[in-house]
Design a protein around this motif. Structure first.
Motif, PDB file in Angstrom:
ATOM      1  N   PHE A  15       1.264  -1.101  -0.242  1.00 57.95           N
ATOM      2  CA  PHE A  15      -0.046   0.162  -0.059  1.00 57.95           C
ATOM      3  C   PHE A  15       0.762   1.054  -0.295  1.00 57.95           C
ATOM      4  N   CYS A  16       0.261   2.288  -1.147  1.00 57.12           N
ATOM      5  CA  CYS A  16       1.200   3.877  -0.741  1.00 57.12           C
ATOM      6  C   CYS A  16       0.005   4.911   0.258  1.00 57.12           C
ATOM      7  N   ALA A  17       0.511   5.985   0.262  1.00 56.81           N
ATOM      8  CA  ALA A  17      -0.360   6.455   1.085  1.00 56.81           C
ATOM      9  C   ALA A  17       0.009   8.015  -0.039  1.00 56.81           C
ATOM     10  N   GLU A  18      -0.810   8.886   0.042  1.00 56.40           N
ATOM     11  CA  GLU A  18      -0.526  10.127  -1.210  1.00 56.40           C
ATOM     12  C   GLU A  18      -1.374  11.039  -0.469  1.00 56.40           C
ATOM     13  N   ALA A  19      -0.372  12.440  -0.080  1.00 57.77           N
ATOM     14  CA  ALA A  19      -0.850  13.313   0.277  1.00 57.77           C
ATOM     15  C   ALA A  19      -0.818  15.040  -0.839  1.00 57.77           C
ATOM     16  N   GLY A  20      -1.875  15.382  -1.101  1.00 57.44           N
ATOM     17  CA  GLY A  20      -1.263  16.460  -2.477  1.00 57.44           C
ATOM     18  C   GLY A  20      -0.947  15.814  -3.321  1.00 57.44           C
ATOM     19  N   GLY A  21      -1.733  14.545  -4.242  1.00 51.17           N
ATOM     20  CA  GLY A  21      -0.480  14.192  -4.995  1.00 51.17           C
ATOM     21  C   GLY A  21       0.514  13.888  -4.875  1.00 51.17           C
ATOM     22  N   GLU A  22       0.843  13.195  -4.137  1.00 55.62           N
ATOM     23  CA  GLU A  22       2.366  12.965  -3.546  1.00 55.62           C
ATOM     24  C   GLU A  22       2.363  12.042  -2.828  1.00 55.62           C
ATOM     25  N   ILE A  23       3.696  10.542  -3.266  1.00 58.99           N
ATOM     26  CA  ILE A  23       3.441   9.613  -2.391  1.00 58.99           C
ATOM     27  C   ILE A  23       4.308   9.712  -0.904  1.00 58.99           C
ATOM     28  N   VAL A  24       4.064   9.892  -0.216  1.00 58.96           N
ATOM     29  CA  VAL A  24       4.373   9.798   1.165  1.00 58.96           C
ATOM     30  C   VAL A  24       4.733   9.009   2.293  1.00 58.96           C
ATOM     31  N   THR A  49       9.630  11.399   5.138  1.00 59.57           N
ATOM     32  CA  THR A  49      10.742  12.789   7.001  1.00 59.57           C
ATOM     33  C   THR A  49       9.942  13.784   7.454  1.00 59.57           C
ATOM     34  N   GLY A  50       8.305  14.783   6.408  1.00 62.45           N
ATOM     35  CA  GLY A  50       8.017  14.935   6.642  1.00 62.45           C
ATOM     36  C   GLY A  50       6.796  14.297   7.425  1.00 62.45           C
ATOM     37  N   ARG A  51       6.260  13.565   7.875  1.00 61.52           N
ATOM     38  CA  ARG A  51       5.235  12.396   7.629  1.00 61.52           C
ATOM     39  C   ARG A  51       5.837  11.636   9.244  1.00 61.52           C
ATOM     40  N   ARG A  52       7.228  11.931   9.203  1.00 65.56           N
ATOM     41  CA  ARG A  52       6.927  10.787  10.366  1.00 65.56           C
ATOM     42  C   ARG A  52       6.930  10.343  11.717  1.00 65.56           C
ATOM     43  N   LEU A  53       6.050  11.302  12.100  1.00 69.62           N
ATOM     44  CA  LEU A  53       5.490  11.931  13.741  1.00 69.62           C
ATOM     45  C   LEU A  53       4.130  12.209  13.955  1.00 69.62           C
ATOM     46  N   ASP A  54       3.629  11.995  12.209  1.00 68.32           N
ATOM     47  CA  ASP A  54       2.334  11.409  12.347  1.00 68.32           C
ATOM     48  C   ASP A  54       1.365  10.410  12.776  1.00 68.32           C
ATOM     49  N   GLY A  55       2.278   9.320  12.705  1.00 70.62           N
ATOM     50  CA  GLY A  55       1.576   8.462  12.712  1.00 70.62           C
ATOM     51  C   GLY A  55       1.269   7.250  11.289  1.00 70.62           C
ATOM     52  N   LEU A  56       1.646   7.840  10.244  1.00 66.58           N
ATOM     53  CA  LEU A  56       1.761   7.165   9.193  1.00 66.58           C
ATOM     54  C   LEU A  56       2.340   5.932   9.008  1.00 66.58           C
ATOM     55  N   GLY A  57       3.800   5.955   9.402  1.00 68.61           N
ATOM     56  CA  GLY A  57       4.106   4.248   8.665  1.00 68.61           C
ATOM     57  C   GLY A  57       3.352   3.263  10.276  1.00 68.61           C
TER      58      GLY A  57
END
Length: 124
Positions: A15-24, A49-57
């Protein structure tokens, strides 16, 4: 990485997560066997890197595990950081008999969903 050289990629469980049309973020699963037991291998798990602290992983790991469970898949093996992965049901003890290709720190080999101890070489 050595496991991914021979394992069969499972796009239906990756699975991929996207935000603003980019894979994050992304997580991938691969078919393997541990000895004679069919299993999955998790990796890579990558998060921008900018999403590492929001629980996305964590959400990606949990989603991949839930998708594998829904299909009745066997255990999932990974090499990673125990404090991160233990909260998703992964543990080191069932993996004491697992032999991975290449050098691997046994304290970082974890599995979830095993009915008992896992043993044998990881192979296709």
């Amino acid at each position: 990485e050595r496991v991914r050289e021979f394992a069969r990629f499972r796009p239906d469980l990756s699975f991929c997560a996207e935000a603003g049309g980019e894979i994050v973020g992304l997580v991938r699963l691969w078919d393997i066997h541990i000895g004679a037991i069919p299993a999955l291998f998790l990796g890579p798990l990558a998060v921008h890197t900018g999403r590492r602290l929001d629980g996305l992983g964590g959400r990606l790991v949990a989603h991949a595990g839930a998708a594998a469970d829904a299909l009745g898949e066997g255990p999932i093996l990974l090499v990673g950081d125990p404090p991160f992965f233990e909260r998703f049901g992964y543990a080191v003890p069932p993996t004491a008999g697992v032999r991975l290709p290449g050098p691997v720190d046994p304290k970082r080999v974890l599995a979830r969903g095993a009915a008992g101890p896992l043993a044998g070489s990881v192979r296709p």
